[in-house]
Structures are given as structure tokens and as C-alpha cells.
Scaffold this motif. Structure first.
Motif, short mmCIF file in Angstrom:
data_model
loop_
_atom_site.label_atom_id
_atom_site.label_comp_id
_atom_site.label_asym_id
_atom_site.label_seq_id
_atom_site.Cartn_x
_atom_site.Cartn_y
_atom_site.Cartn_z
N GLU A 95 0.82 -1.21 0.00
CA GLU A 95 0.00 0.00 0.00
C GLU A 95 0.86 1.26 0.00
O GLU A 95 0.51 2.25 -0.66
CB GLU A 95 -0.93 -0.01 1.21
N GLU A 96 1.98 1.25 0.72
CA GLU A 96 2.86 2.41 0.74
C GLU A 96 3.51 2.63 -0.63
O GLU A 96 3.62 3.76 -1.11
CB GLU A 96 3.94 2.24 1.81
N ARG A 99 0.86 4.04 -2.84
CA ARG A 99 0.59 5.44 -2.48
C ARG A 99 1.65 6.36 -3.07
O ARG A 99 1.35 7.45 -3.57
CB ARG A 99 0.54 5.60 -0.96
N TYR A 102 1.26 6.94 -7.11
CA TYR A 102 -0.04 7.35 -7.64
C TYR A 102 0.11 7.99 -9.02
O TYR A 102 0.90 8.91 -9.21
CB TYR A 102 -0.71 8.34 -6.67
N LYS A 133 -6.65 -0.87 -4.92
CA LYS A 133 -5.77 0.29 -4.74
C LYS A 133 -4.90 0.51 -5.98
O LYS A 133 -4.61 1.65 -6.36
CB LYS A 133 -4.91 0.11 -3.49
N ALA A 137 -5.03 3.82 -8.28
CA ALA A 137 -3.80 4.60 -8.50
C ALA A 137 -3.48 4.78 -9.96
O ALA A 137 -2.63 5.59 -10.32
CB ALA A 137 -2.63 3.91 -7.79
#
Length: 316
Positions: A95-96, A99, A102, A133, A137
């Protein structure tokens, strides 16, 4: 990086200019009668201010793309940090990485040695949340792996209803292409779901617009032919309910009903006999007269199918 915007004259200096003229908007005296004269001063100023503040982000190109050092690293299998985080189900790390990537299509769509993107791996490992996710993104759901499978192909083949749902939800513009895409074995997503008997996915794909009568490029089988081959009456009834063509023939000229002869499930045969054209209900006489020839022809068809698969892979 600050955002830039194009003015009417194509300049990048941020100053609003009249179309075809190299001068600023200084007053409204020379305007044509466009209806703006009827606006109050504060309304007009608000419109001009809004246009002046309109920004069109300039996306990064391969020439000016400068990724962070960790984004260019990969192991001997071609897996990036994000690939490995997904493979090992290190959710926080994945997830990091997402993120921090993106709208970074270059990184999110990186393929390993098997041409798998992180999205492929998220579907394979049943991590629908990570797949969501990735799609949010900006990853590309149309990228195919070494077998020509998109992530949607894999979800349909594995019977992952959640995976199918996530991909469909975030791929509205790409959906028509995804539904018509053949992998290197000549299968659409509907073929894979049908061949594996995932009825809920089959019905969902049909409701989304999948071609229920799509034929395999190598032999011309449809999903209904597959229902007969797999001896799956529930799949047969579902496909017929949604309008499958019972008279569609393979490239060798066989209808689904003709493929029922010599098979055990009489329920499938009896129902197809009741809805199929008479000329397509029974096998040609030559096949009834010489079963050994039929077996030989079947073997030849199998060889031809294998050769065709290799040809399809080479073309793609």
C-alpha cells in the motif's frame, strides 16, 4: 513540480491571450456580442479569474521521467519491490509503494519476466483490496502476461468473483476491450469462466455485454459447446436462458447438439434435441458408419488445435 497550463495561443507562460492575437485581455470594448455584455462586472471577473486559474497537468513522459531509486530495482525474476510486496502479501509495504506511485504508470505497470504486473499478482494471490488500490492509483488492466491473460482473464479462470468485481468497477472505459480480448490459447474471459463452470461469473460477464456466442479462434467452439464438453447442464441452461445460439457450429461444422452423441448426460442431449435445427441434431452418416474413422479424425483435430495454439502465441 508545479502545474502548468496552456493559454489560447498555445504558450506556456500562464497569461491568457486572445485567439490568434498576441495581446492580453485589457478591456471588454472590442468583444463580439457573445452574451458576456449582459453579465455583471463581478460575474465577468469571476469567469476570467476561473479561466486564468485553469490548470492542465502535464504528465510525465519517458524522457523526463526520473523515478526514485527503489523504483528501478528488480531481482533476477524481474520483480520490483511492489511485485514482491504483493507476492509475499506484505500489505502495508504494498500500500505504501502504491501510495507513492499514484498515477505513475511506468512503475505500476512494470512487468516481470513472466510479463505479470502487480495487478496480475494481486488477483492470483486473491488480494482484492490491493487490486483495488492499484486500479485507483492508475494501473492499466489491459496489460497481458506471457500467456496473453489480462488480470480479468485470471480472475475468471480462478473463479474469483471479488477479483472480477473490482476490475469491472474500476475499468469501465476498458471493459469492452477486456471482454473481447482473447488470450494466447484463444479464450475470452467468458470462455474461461464457462470452461471452469463458474456460473455466477458467466452470468455477470453476459450482463456486462460479453459476446455469448464468441468462438475460439482455433476450433470455433462457443461457451455452449464447452457446456456440452464439460457435461454441465446448469451451464447449458444458463447460456440458453441468455440467448446462446444452439445452431452455431464449430469450424468443423458441429453444433452443440451433435457433440452430445457418445456422451453420458442424456439430459443435455434431450434438451438440445428439442431446440436445435433438425439438420444439426445428428452426426453425419459417415461418422455413424465408421467410429474408428471418427476417432482418427478426432486425433487429427487435436493435433490441429495444438498447432493453432502455437500459431496464435506466435502472432501475439
Amino acid at each position: 513540480m508545479t502545474s502548468r497550463y496552456l493559454d489560447y495561443s498555445g504558450n506556456m507562460d500562464g497569461e491568457l491571450r486572445m485567439p490568434g492575437k498576441d495581446k492580453h485581455f485589457q478591456n471588454t470594448e472590442d468583444r463580439t456580442d457573445s452574451g458576456l455584455d449582459s453579465l455583471k462586472d463581478e460575474d465577468y471577473n469571476r469567469i476570467v479569474s476561473g479561466v486564468q486559474n485553469l490548470c492542465i497537468p502535464v504528465s510525465a513522459t519517458p524522457q523526463d521521467y526520473e523515478p526514485e531509486p527503489w523504483k528501478v530495482q528488480n531481482n533476477e525474476d524481474g520483480d520490483t519491490l511492489l511485485h514482491l510486496a504483493v507476492i509475499h502479501e506484505a500489505k502495508d509495504l504494498a500500500e505504501e509503494a502504491i501510495r507513492r506511485s499514484y498515477r505513475d504508470g511506468y512503475y505500476l505497470n512494470r512487468q516481470n519476466n513472466l510479463y505479470q504486473t502487480p495487478l496480475h499478482l494481486a488477483i492470483i494471490t486473491e488480494q482484492a483490496e490491493i487490486a483495488e488500490k492499484l486500479l485507483q492509483a492508475g494501473c492499466d488492466p489491459e496489460i497481458r502476461d506471457y500467456r496473453g491473460n489480462t488480470a480479468l482473464h485470471i480472475a475468471c479462470q480462478r473463479g474469483s468473483l471479488r477479483g472480477v468485481g473490482v476490475i469491472v468497477q474500476y475499468s469501465k472505459f476498458q471493459l469492452p476491450s477486456l471482454l473481447t480480448c482473447y488470450n494466447y490459447d484463444g479464450h475470452t474471459c467468458l470462455h474461461l469462466a464457462s470452461n471452469n463452470g463458474y456460473l455466477a461469473i458467466v452470468e455477470h460477464l453476459i450482463s456486462l455485454g460479453a459476446d455469448i456466442n464468441a468462438q475460439e479462434p482455433c476450433n470455433g467452439r462457443t461457451a455452449l459447446h464447452m457446456a456440452v464438453d464439460k457435461q454441465n447442464p446448469d451451464l447449458m441452461y444458463l447460456l440458453l436462458k441468455h440467448g446462446a445460439d444452439v445452431n452455431k457450429v464449430t469450424y468443423q461444422g458441429y453444433s452443440p447438439c451433435q457433440l452430445t452423441w457418445g456422451r453420458e448426460n442424456s439430459q443435455i442431449q434431450q434438451h438440445l434435441l428439442s431446440v436445435t435445427e433438425k439438420s444439426l441434431q445428428y452426426l453425419p452418416e459417415s461418422e455413424d458408419e465408421d467410429s474408428s474413422d471418427s476417432e482418427s479424425e478426432h486425433s487429427d483435430d487435436e493435433y490441429m488445435y495444438d498447432d493453432c495454439k502455437l500459431m496464435c502465441q506466435g502472432l501475439n
